[in-house]
Design a protein around this motif. Sequence first.
Motif, short mmCIF file in Angstrom:
data_model
loop_
_atom_site.label_atom_id
_atom_site.label_comp_id
_atom_site.label_asym_id
_atom_site.label_seq_id
_atom_site.Cartn_x
_atom_site.Cartn_y
_atom_site.Cartn_z
N ILE A 83 4.69 1.16 1.73
CA ILE A 83 5.78 2.01 1.27
C ILE A 83 5.36 3.45 1.54
O ILE A 83 4.35 3.94 1.01
CB ILE A 83 6.08 1.81 -0.22
N ILE A 84 6.13 4.11 2.37
CA ILE A 84 5.84 5.49 2.77
C ILE A 84 6.77 6.41 1.98
O ILE A 84 8.00 6.28 2.06
CB ILE A 84 6.03 5.70 4.29
N PHE A 85 6.18 7.34 1.25
CA PHE A 85 6.96 8.26 0.45
C PHE A 85 7.02 9.62 1.15
O PHE A 85 5.98 10.25 1.40
CB PHE A 85 6.33 8.43 -0.94
N ASP A 86 8.23 10.02 1.47
CA ASP A 86 8.46 11.38 1.98
C ASP A 86 8.68 12.26 0.75
O ASP A 86 9.78 12.33 0.21
CB ASP A 86 9.67 11.39 2.92
N MET A 87 7.62 12.97 0.31
CA MET A 87 7.60 13.60 -1.00
C MET A 87 8.00 15.08 -0.91
O MET A 87 7.89 15.71 0.15
CB MET A 87 6.20 13.47 -1.61
N PRO A 88 8.48 15.66 -2.02
CA PRO A 88 8.88 17.07 -2.04
C PRO A 88 7.67 17.98 -1.84
O PRO A 88 6.52 17.58 -2.03
CB PRO A 88 9.48 17.25 -3.44
N PRO A 89 7.91 19.23 -1.46
CA PRO A 89 6.81 20.19 -1.28
C PRO A 89 6.07 20.42 -2.59
O PRO A 89 6.62 20.29 -3.68
CB PRO A 89 7.51 21.46 -0.79
N LEU A 90 4.83 20.79 -2.47
CA LEU A 90 3.99 21.06 -3.64
C LEU A 90 4.30 22.44 -4.20
O LEU A 90 3.80 23.46 -3.72
CB LEU A 90 2.51 20.96 -3.25
N LYS A 115 0.86 -1.18 0.00
CA LYS A 115 0.00 0.00 0.00
C LYS A 115 0.90 1.23 0.00
O LYS A 115 1.79 1.36 0.85
CB LYS A 115 -0.91 0.00 1.22
N LEU A 116 0.64 2.13 -0.94
CA LEU A 116 1.48 3.31 -1.11
C LEU A 116 0.85 4.49 -0.35
O LEU A 116 -0.31 4.84 -0.58
CB LEU A 116 1.62 3.66 -2.59
#
Length: 649
Positions: free
Chosen positions: A579-586, A471-472
């Motif tokens: 899977i945990i995505f630490d994503m860039p700012p929007l 699960k993403l």
Amino acid sequence: MLEIRREIQQHSGLNLSAILFALFKRKRTVLLCATVGIIAAAAFYFFYPPVYESQAKLLVRYVVERSAVDPIEAGKAAAASSDTTDRVIGAEMEILTSWDLAVQVAQAIGPKRLLSHSGQAATETEAVNAISLGLKVISNKGSNIILVSYKNRDPQMVTLVLQELLSRYFVKHLEVHRSAGAFDFVTQQTDQVRARLNQTEDALKSLRDKTGIVSLKEGSTALTTEAAKTQEQLNAAEAELAEKQALVDQIAENKSKAWKRKKPTDGRAQLAGIQAKVETLKSRLRDIQRRTKQLSELGPQIEDLERKREMDEANYKYFAASLEKARIDEALDPTKMPNISAVQRPSPPMLETKTRNKIALELVGGGIALGIALALLRGLVLNRTVGRPLELETQLHIPLMLSIPYSSGRNGHLALPPNGSAADSGALAPRLHHPKLAPWEAGHFIRPYCDAIRDRLGLYFELNHLTHKPKLVGVAGFSEEAGTSTLAAGLAASLSETNDGKVLLVDINLGPEDVHPFFKGKPAYPLNAALKPRSAIASAADNLYLATVGSPTAGPAQLGLKKFFDMMPNLKASDFDYIIFDMPPLSQTSPTWGMASFMDKLLLVVEAEKNSRELIKRGYGKLVAERDNVAVVVNKARSYVPKWLDAES
């Protein structure tokens, strides 16, 4: 601005909680302005020069107008009233505050003496201005008491000026309400009316002597009666004369012996007497007619003279009475007027502190009001950010998943660090010289909130029948310091403790230069190596693994959509449960916009008091338009209001 205000009012954004939040958030501004106001008030209180005041009270029973003396106001002679009205009191107050009266007082005392404290040569105008500024005249509505007060820095001058003002006010009152020189005017008018009356009476007497009557009406009536009576007598005499004449003629013709003879001389004598009587009556009637004709010719003149005499007599009586009143006015002492009296003579000088205290209180209140106004202006009007979690639902209609309070990093807790910064690396692997806790450790303050998010994610997956693996879950924010890295790490650690499988934390923000030992010297792996390991990889904690984007020779990591699409088969084929995505700012160029739609759940982190409402509303709407899988978490929310006042706590 108008649209924002309308939106706030429509959705109850402007309420007591919002006002208290704005005030307590900027309490330093309020306290600073209040302190400035208190200092200004204290300085004014102690440096304000002492001012002394004297008071007097006047009782106005009624006002005697000039109508009894002045012929211009003669029609109002009976208008002297004993009722005191607001109009009368207002007129007296205008007299007391008139410029002319102030000039008289200034001339009597002297400008130099009045303005001795100024140290300069004073003019009469300046002295009059000083009197006008220090003078105060008030009266309550419906009352006939006038309060007169005067203020000055010189305690001896206040009583002197007020005494001089009142003494000259009585004289000014007489000048305004009674005519100056009325006695001479009325005396002259009385003499003129008396002379006209004498001339009229002489002319009327001459006409009366000429007509022989005293009164036109009575004389006309008498002549008419006399003429009628004379005519009646003449008619009777003529009838008798005709009878006697017939009798004489008959006696002369009838010499019959049967008749008793009379002496002819007797009949002729009677006949002559009757004829004389008739002539007398005719002469008398002609005289009456002549007098009647004369009276009819002179009647209009007599009528005019009689009317003129009546008018002159009325005027003479009026001016005679006015002359007596004018003598009284001329000899009247202004200080002994019965209609106005001094209830209270000018009091001794008293220190006046009311104005000083009032201004000092106004300075204090003004400072506090200015501070409150600035706080409300900045907090409710100029501020465009989301300060309270409740604003998301009331103003932006965005459902809130969770609110994480602000932590200052005390007691071993870590504040949420910015995305991609050294602080994030410190959150993932604490340095040896920094003994603070890592986000996956049980004592970290973020863990209870991450556990709550974990439970809600599990419920979400169950309700939506998301049973596939992995699960993403993406974690993104609107700014670099939103705290997404710490939240992602804590959430990954919380999911790894459920024993439901392995959890991979992918940090998309870190470049090769930021790759460092994850925990206790265990390495962080590139994403490709973590997804397709050639050998066993070490975990940071139980069931928790770390992967980064980029290679040791590449620049800062940027996971484009094409690369992410290429990795999708490997992601789905991996043996990770989450899977945990630490994503860039929007931002406008952020790949997060495209990656968000592939997430099973996207956690959108809003940094309280940093992210604007327009940015949040636009970003959330764009993400939801692609896929309705977004949950909003407010981070670093502060509550400035005490708990006993905070309705949202």
